[in-house]
Design a protein around this motif. Structure first.
Motif, PDB file in Angstrom:
ATOM      1  N   GLU A  94      -2.019  -4.326  -2.620  1.00 39.28           N
ATOM      2  CA  GLU A  94      -3.255  -3.723  -3.121  1.00 39.28           C
ATOM      3  C   GLU A  94      -3.332  -3.742  -4.647  1.00 39.28           C
ATOM      4  OE1 GLU A  94      -3.231   0.177  -1.513  1.00 39.28           O
ATOM      5  OE2 GLU A  94      -3.385  -0.467   0.593  1.00 39.28           O
ATOM      6  N   HIS A  95      -2.204  -3.961  -5.292  1.00 38.84           N
ATOM      7  CA  HIS A  95      -2.171  -3.962  -6.758  1.00 38.84           C
ATOM      8  C   HIS A  95      -2.615  -5.306  -7.345  1.00 38.84           C
ATOM      9  CE1 HIS A  95      -0.041  -0.092  -7.143  1.00 38.84           C
ATOM     10  NE2 HIS A  95       0.582  -0.445  -6.026  1.00 38.84           N
ATOM     11  N   TYR A  97      -5.100  -8.985  -7.339  1.00 42.31           N
ATOM     12  CA  TYR A  97      -6.304  -9.729  -6.975  1.00 42.31           C
ATOM     13  C   TYR A  97      -5.823 -11.088  -6.483  1.00 42.31           C
ATOM     14  CZ  TYR A  97     -10.856 -12.057  -7.485  1.00 42.31           C
ATOM     15  OH  TYR A  97     -12.013 -12.749  -7.258  1.00 42.31           O
ATOM     16  N   THR A  98      -5.861 -11.284  -5.183  1.00 44.79           N
ATOM     17  CA  THR A  98      -5.202 -12.457  -4.597  1.00 44.79           C
ATOM     18  C   THR A  98      -5.887 -13.777  -4.913  1.00 44.79           C
ATOM     19  OG1 THR A  98      -6.389 -12.026  -2.528  1.00 44.79           O
ATOM     20  CG2 THR A  98      -4.150 -11.160  -2.709  1.00 44.79           C
ATOM     21  N   GLU A  99      -7.049 -13.726  -5.566  1.00 44.73           N
ATOM     22  CA  GLU A  99      -7.689 -14.967  -5.981  1.00 44.73           C
ATOM     23  C   GLU A  99      -6.895 -15.643  -7.094  1.00 44.73           C
ATOM     24  OE1 GLU A  99     -10.359 -16.580  -4.726  1.00 44.73           O
ATOM     25  OE2 GLU A  99     -10.260 -15.107  -3.101  1.00 44.73           O
ATOM     26  N   ASP A 100      -6.158 -14.850  -7.906  1.00 49.17           N
ATOM     27  CA  ASP A 100      -5.410 -15.469  -9.003  1.00 49.17           C
ATOM     28  C   ASP A 100      -3.906 -15.179  -8.936  1.00 49.17           C
ATOM     29  OD1 ASP A 100      -5.221 -12.849  -9.785  1.00 49.17           O
ATOM     30  OD2 ASP A 100      -6.391 -13.067 -11.624  1.00 49.17           O
ATOM     31  N   LYS A 101      -3.439 -14.565  -7.865  1.00 50.64           N
ATOM     32  CA  LYS A 101      -2.003 -14.328  -7.701  1.00 50.64           C
ATOM     33  C   LYS A 101      -1.558 -14.773  -6.316  1.00 50.64           C
ATOM     34  CE  LYS A 101      -0.096 -12.214 -11.376  1.00 50.64           C
ATOM     35  NZ  LYS A 101      -1.004 -12.719 -12.415  1.00 50.64           N
ATOM     36  N   THR A 102      -0.519 -15.586  -6.278  1.00 49.63           N
ATOM     37  CA  THR A 102       0.111 -15.956  -5.013  1.00 49.63           C
ATOM     38  C   THR A 102       1.135 -14.884  -4.677  1.00 49.63           C
ATOM     39  OG1 THR A 102      -0.182 -18.333  -5.367  1.00 49.63           O
ATOM     40  CG2 THR A 102       1.581 -17.648  -3.872  1.00 49.63           C
ATOM     41  N   LEU A 103       1.017 -14.284  -3.490  1.00 46.82           N
ATOM     42  CA  LEU A 103       1.909 -13.197  -3.106  1.00 46.82           C
ATOM     43  C   LEU A 103       3.007 -13.692  -2.168  1.00 46.82           C
ATOM     44  CD1 LEU A 103      -0.507 -10.167  -2.580  1.00 46.82           C
ATOM     45  CD2 LEU A 103       0.772 -10.859  -4.619  1.00 46.82           C
ATOM     46  N   ILE A 104       4.196 -13.169  -2.403  1.00 49.77           N
ATOM     47  CA  ILE A 104       5.389 -13.536  -1.642  1.00 49.77           C
ATOM     48  C   ILE A 104       6.033 -12.241  -1.157  1.00 49.77           C
ATOM     49  CG2 ILE A 104       7.640 -14.675  -1.769  1.00 49.77           C
ATOM     50  CD1 ILE A 104       6.472 -16.230  -4.235  1.00 49.77           C
ATOM     51  N   LEU A 105       6.392 -12.178   0.111  1.00 49.43           N
ATOM     52  CA  LEU A 105       6.961 -10.960   0.686  1.00 49.43           C
ATOM     53  C   LEU A 105       8.481 -11.087   0.805  1.00 49.43           C
ATOM     54  CD1 LEU A 105       6.492  -8.170   2.063  1.00 49.43           C
ATOM     55  CD2 LEU A 105       6.363  -9.428   4.237  1.00 49.43           C
ATOM     56  N   SER A 106       9.188 -10.063   0.291  1.00 48.49           N
ATOM     57  CA  SER A 106      10.645 -10.008   0.439  1.00 48.49           C
ATOM     58  C   SER A 106      11.002  -9.471   1.819  1.00 48.49           C
ATOM     59  CB  SER A 106      11.241  -9.100  -0.647  1.00 48.49           C
ATOM     60  OG  SER A 106      12.599  -8.838  -0.379  1.00 48.49           O
ATOM     61  N   ASP A 107      11.810 -10.251   2.550  1.00 47.20           N
ATOM     62  CA  ASP A 107      12.239  -9.865   3.893  1.00 47.20           C
ATOM     63  C   ASP A 107      13.768  -9.877   3.921  1.00 47.20           C
ATOM     64  OD1 ASP A 107      12.854  -9.566   6.542  1.00 47.20           O
ATOM     65  OD2 ASP A 107      11.891 -11.414   7.223  1.00 47.20           O
ATOM     66  N   SER A 108      14.381  -8.689   3.783  1.00 46.38           N
ATOM     67  CA  SER A 108      15.845  -8.605   3.709  1.00 46.38           C
ATOM     68  C   SER A 108      16.464  -8.132   5.020  1.00 46.38           C
ATOM     69  CB  SER A 108      16.252  -7.659   2.575  1.00 46.38           C
ATOM     70  OG  SER A 108      15.667  -6.382   2.765  1.00 46.38           O
ATOM     71  N   SER A 109      15.690  -8.155   6.104  1.00 45.10           N
ATOM     72  CA  SER A 109      16.148  -7.595   7.388  1.00 45.10           C
ATOM     73  C   SER A 109      17.374  -8.325   7.940  1.00 45.10           C
ATOM     74  CB  SER A 109      15.010  -7.629   8.414  1.00 45.10           C
ATOM     75  OG  SER A 109      14.553  -8.963   8.612  1.00 45.10           O
TER      76      SER A 109
END
Length: 678
Positions: A94-95, A97-109
């Motif tokens: 939510e922090h 604006y995905t139009e100009d930022k590529t988001l990557i999720l950390s998955d440490s499970s």
């Protein structure tokens, strides 16, 4: 022997004070260390504020960023794409604006502590990220091993892969370059914050949390997904912690690094690669935070060292080195175990049994300790102000400014953005070193702006606009020279030469030569201390910089300064080299030659001969080894212009066999072909 349980007698105090003084000489005084840190802080602050969303961000890390200048200290640089961010949960998206930022999720499970998988959540236009993606569990993950291979740029000849980095050696120093991803949040698993009761203070903790962390492309050797995993890096947090140490703590850290290199690593070939400086850093962090040493001061320095050494010995015995930020991450897990661990413990225990006498095995420290043993009543001054002269202080400051001053705006809009950023920073609370650094940055940006502006209006046929641009460029260059250093006048001479005002250019070079003949000049850390102090002692740093400091010439490859070097700048830029670094005296003779060709051919020949003597015979006094490729190139250009094609060919061939620091080989080959010599 537990030194903390005993009264510290005068002899021990003298020993500590002697080592403290020696470490100030090797590591630096608190003032020198502050200069190194604060000048770099300003550089990175300006870079971040000017960076566009699609830029690559650069951060210096490691021991040099911490303030060390020890022999063998390597340069560590981290790079990351500014338009990519890692998050730890979907709420954090939510922090952005995905139009100009590529988001990557950390998955440490499914990863060991301190490691994680990175899932690509939103599309990326970054080709090297796209090609590093692999499908797993019906999702798309970025493979650390593929990404690392993709980013191998081989910036310099002989570079190799080393852990998450590209490593090599250039100009006598070693470097590590690591591409990574940035995260604006701290990992959930970082329990260190709950331990911060006495150190670091809350303000430092909050700043570390605000700055987040990074992910470097290396997996755990015992993990389920070694080729895909990424390691969580706390490099930014680490240098914040190091910067929060008092100077005695920092010197103890330095002593531990020296002890590792000169004593521990000399015990046997089997064990000399098991411990590294990161283990040493982890030790000092834990010791300071656990508040085991009641007072960190010069008279107690060796007590602090001994506590750290005992903790290291305990860790080696147990085979556990807990990461400061994620203690569950055992830094010894893949290296310090089995027979090698047992041998290392026996070696360290042997040193421990000798007590502090084991420090006598360190060539850097031993003579100072011996001096105290033979002179137990020796009076030792630990006042740092009396350890370093005004000249040495200034030398440190101006050298650090020089190593952090490369700025290469790409166009006029970029220049204006830099100037606006600097304008806003002037009103901020800055240290005296940072003010001078900002002053030097301003001069550099004004120079780039002046030449960029001129090049925009050249050959447009719009006389009025050309006239206005010319006046503005001249004004900016004179302004830069007014609060810059002696060599900043050279940019005025280059501008006059470029705009066919040859006599005006030569007037400037004559003034520069008079200033360069003054005693007490400071050039590349070389200076006569007595003459320097006589000339500018006691004056402001701004005055000293204008009257006594000389730097080499930096040409931003995004703009043209000297028409005859266009080919070289284009060649370097194609190889992602953002600037040419040319010795001042080479540029001086070059500009004189170019100007005298239109005024007096005899004097042009004299300038060429002076350039030839300099390039052929200089032993590193005026022409640095890394600048020899461009220096030979410039000599060849001048010789070619006079029609001496054989001499030009020789110079170009010499340029090709130098270390390719400026990556101008394509330009050199083209010039050789243009000679038409069979």
């Amino acid at each position: 022997m537990d030194f903390l349980s005993e009264n510290i007698d005068a002899g021990f105090q003298h020993l500590c004070e002697s080592v403290f003084v020696r470490l100030c000489q090797i590591v630096g005084t608190s003032v020198q260390v502050a200069i190194r840190r604060e000048t770099r802080d300003i550089k990175e602050m300006v870079d971040r504020r000017v960076a566009d969303n699609d830029n690559v961000i650069e951060m210096e890390s490691g021991s040099i960023r911490e303030g060390f200048r020890l022999d063998g200290s390597d340069l560590d640089l981290m790079f990351w794409p500014n338009d990519h961010r890692v998050i730890f949960d979907m709420f954090q998206s939510e922090h952005y604006y995905t139009e100009d930022k590529t988001l990557i999720l950390s998955d440490s499970s499914e990863s060991p502590p301190g490691f994680t998988l990175l899932e690509l959540l939103t599309p990326t236009t970054y080709r090297k990220v796209q090609s590093a993606c692999v499908p797993m569990k019906d999702r798309l993950y970025i493979s650390s091993s593929i990404f690392r291979q993709q980013q191998q740029s081989h910036w310099f000849p002989g570079s190799i892969g080393h852990g998450p980095c590209e490593s090599g050696e250039v100009g006598g120093f070693e470097y590590d370059l690591a591409w990574c991803f940035a995260c604006d949040f701290g990992p959930r698993s970082a329990s260190w914050i709950d331990r911060c009761h006495s150190w670091p203070d809350r303000e430092v903790v909050n700043e570390i949390v605000r700055n987040g962390c990074h992910f470097v492309p290396i997996g755990h050797s015992l993990g389920l997904h070694e080729q895909e995993e990424w390691r969580i890096s706390f490099s930014l947090a680490e240098h914040k912690l190091v910067h929060s140490m008092n100077h005695c703590q920092f010197l103890t850290y330095g002593l531990l690094k020296i002890f590792l290199k000169e004593v521990i690593d000399k015990q046997s070939e089997e064990t000399n690669k098991l411990l590294c400086s990161y283990h040493i850093k982890t030790v000092i962090f834990w010791v300071i935070q656990q508040n085991v040493v009641p007072l960190w001061c010069p008279q107690n320095l060796l007590a602090g060292f001994w506590v750290c050494f005992k903790l290291l010995l305990k860790w080696v015995y147990e085979g556990i080195c807990p990461n400061f930020f994620i203690p569950e991450n055992n830094l010894f897990l893949s290296k310090v175990h089995g027979s090698a661990q047992r041998k290392l413990f026996l070696e360290l225990h042997g040193l421990y049994e000798k007590g502090l006498v084991c420090l006598l095995q360190s060539p850097s420290i031993s003579s100072y300790m011996t001096n105290v043993f033979y002179n137990p009543r020796l009076s030792i001054c630990t006042n740092e102000d009396r350890m370093i002269s005004e000249c040495d202080h200034d030398k440190e400051l101006f050298n650090e400014i020089d190593r952090n001053i490369t700025y290469t705006p790409q166009n006029l809009d970029h220049c204006i953005k830099y100037l606006h950023t600097i304008e806003l920073m002037i009103g901020e609370p800055l240290t005296q070193y940072q003010v001078l650094m900002l002053q030097r940055i301003t001069a550099t940006i004004l120079q780039s702006t002046a030449f960029t502006l001129h090049n925009m209006y050249t050959n447009t046929g719009l006389n009025k606009q050309m006239y206005i641009a010319d006046r503005m460029s001249c004004h900016m260059l004179k302004l830069a020279a007014r609060f810059g250093c002696i060599s900043d006048m050279m940019y005025i001479a280059m501008f006059y030469c470029k705009t066919f005002r040859y006599r005006e250019a030569l007037c400037i070079t004559d003034i520069i030569k008079v200033k360069l003949a003054q005693p007490g000049l400071m050039y590349r850390r070389r200076v006569d201390p007595e003459r320097y102090t006589e000339a500018v002692g006691g004056q402001s740093w701004s005055t000293k910089m204008r009257q006594a400091v000389v730097y080499d010439i930096t040409l931003n490859n995004c703009t043209c300064y000297i028409n005859e070097l266009t080919l070289e700048q284009q060649s370097a830029l194609q190889n992602k080299k953002v600037a040419l670094f040319i010795p001042l005296f080479v540029v001086l003779h070059f500009v004189e030659f170019l100007c005298y060709r239109h005024i007096d051919t005899t004097l042009a020949q004299t300038a060429l001969e002076e350039l030839q003597v300099l390039v052929h015979h200089d032993q590193g006094l005026y022409v640095n080894d890394l600048d020899r490729d461009i220096s030979w190139e410039i000599l060849g250009i001048c010789q070619q212009m006079t029609g001496n094609l054989q001499a030009a060919l020789y110079s170009y061939q010499q340029s090709l066999i130098q270390y390719p620091w400026h990556t101008i080989q394509n330009a050199t080959q083209m010039r050789i072909q243009d000679l038409h010599i069979t």
